[in-house]
Design a protein around this motif. Structure first.
Motif: not given
Length: 285
Positions: A79-91
């Motif tokens: 969960m952390y890998v998916v959420a962190n990278n999706l949000l970071a890339l979006g930002l």
């Protein structure tokens, strides 16, 4: 080697000596002492310890008790890998534009990373317990076994997303604008430009961010320990907390050390495997 070259080399090595001594004292010595402890029944307090061979390692593989923290660790890491990278890339995509207040926006998203994990856990415990109940009339995410792990993921992503965002931003800034212009001329839309141009050009950033977030997520310790203590009913007990309990709370240092070494080997294998697979994508891209 002349005398002058020898002196110059000796002076250069002398600057490394304090770091080498500190590394030996703080890292290498405890590491090899821990290997010895893992083959004993030492309780962490007594002056004597009995060698029991591979019993500690054998007990790890036959004990059903370790399955709960293992499942929590894998679920949290994913969960952390998916959420962190999706949000970071979006930002990063949103901030990789020229607009007023861009630098201030980048700073705002990075500020949480400057806070300590302990303070972050206390702040989000207050948010879940008081603000969520007053604003949305819902119970704290930490109060339920079904949502507690999700609550830890949310506060961890909030705290750490700034680093991944900066890595993606640095990679995006290196993508030539001519590629986007050529793709636009060929009739590519925004989504096609992202898939065909952006993603292949920032694969090295994916390698770094995914590998770092995966290994850090799997060894998470501070956030669940401070926020929930591994509860409720072991719902947020990770392998790191499980090892800590056996080393210090349950006075079974031998078992804890054995599990710590197996966990270290697991992290090395996962990290190297994921990094190698992603680097192959870099070559293909």
């Amino acid at each position: 080697m002349t005398r002058i070259q020898f002196r110059r080399t000796a002076v250069q090595l002398s600057f490394l000596l304090p770091i080498a001594l500190f590394f030996t004292f703080a890292m290498l010595t405890p590491f090899f002492m821990g290997i010895e402890v893992s083959f004993t029944d030492w309780n962490g307090l007594s002056k004597t310890m009995n060698y029991i061979g591979f019993d500690n390692y054998r007990n790890i593989f036959i004990s059903p008790d370790v399955l709960i923290p293992l499942k929590n660790t894998l679920a949290y890491g994913l969960m952390y890998v998916v959420a962190n990278n999706l949000l970071a890339l979006g930002l990063a995509l949103a901030l990789n534009r020229t607009f007023r207040g861009r630098n201030a926006s980048r700073l705002i998203f990075f500020i949480p990373n400057a806070l300590s994990p302990v303070l972050t856990a206390f702040v989000w415990s207050f948010i879940y317990k008081d603000l969520f109940r007053e604003l949305f009339n819902i119970q704290s995410l930490f109060s339920s076994t079904g949502t507690a792990l999700l609550g830890i993921v949310i506060l961890a992503v909030w705290h750490n997303v700034g680093i991944s965002m900066l890595i993606y931003l640095a990679s995006l800034s290196g993508v030539p604008k001519e590629l986007y212009e050529a793709a636009t001329v060929d009739g590519a839309g925004a989504w096609q430009r992202f898939i065909r141009v952006t993603v292949p050009m920032i694969v090295p950033a994916f390698t770094v961010c995914i590998t770092l977030s995966l290994t850090s997520g799997l060894r998470e310790f501070a956030f669940p320990l401070v926020a929930t203590g591994g509860g409720p009913v072991r719902a947020t007990e990770t392998l790191a907390i499980y090892i800590y309990n056996y080393l210090f709370a349950y006075n079974k240092a031998g078992y804890g050390q054995a599990l710590a070494f197996l966990f270290m080997a697991f992290l090395l294998i996962v990290g190297l495997t994921v990094s190698r697979l992603l680097r192959r994508k870099e070559i293909e891209a």
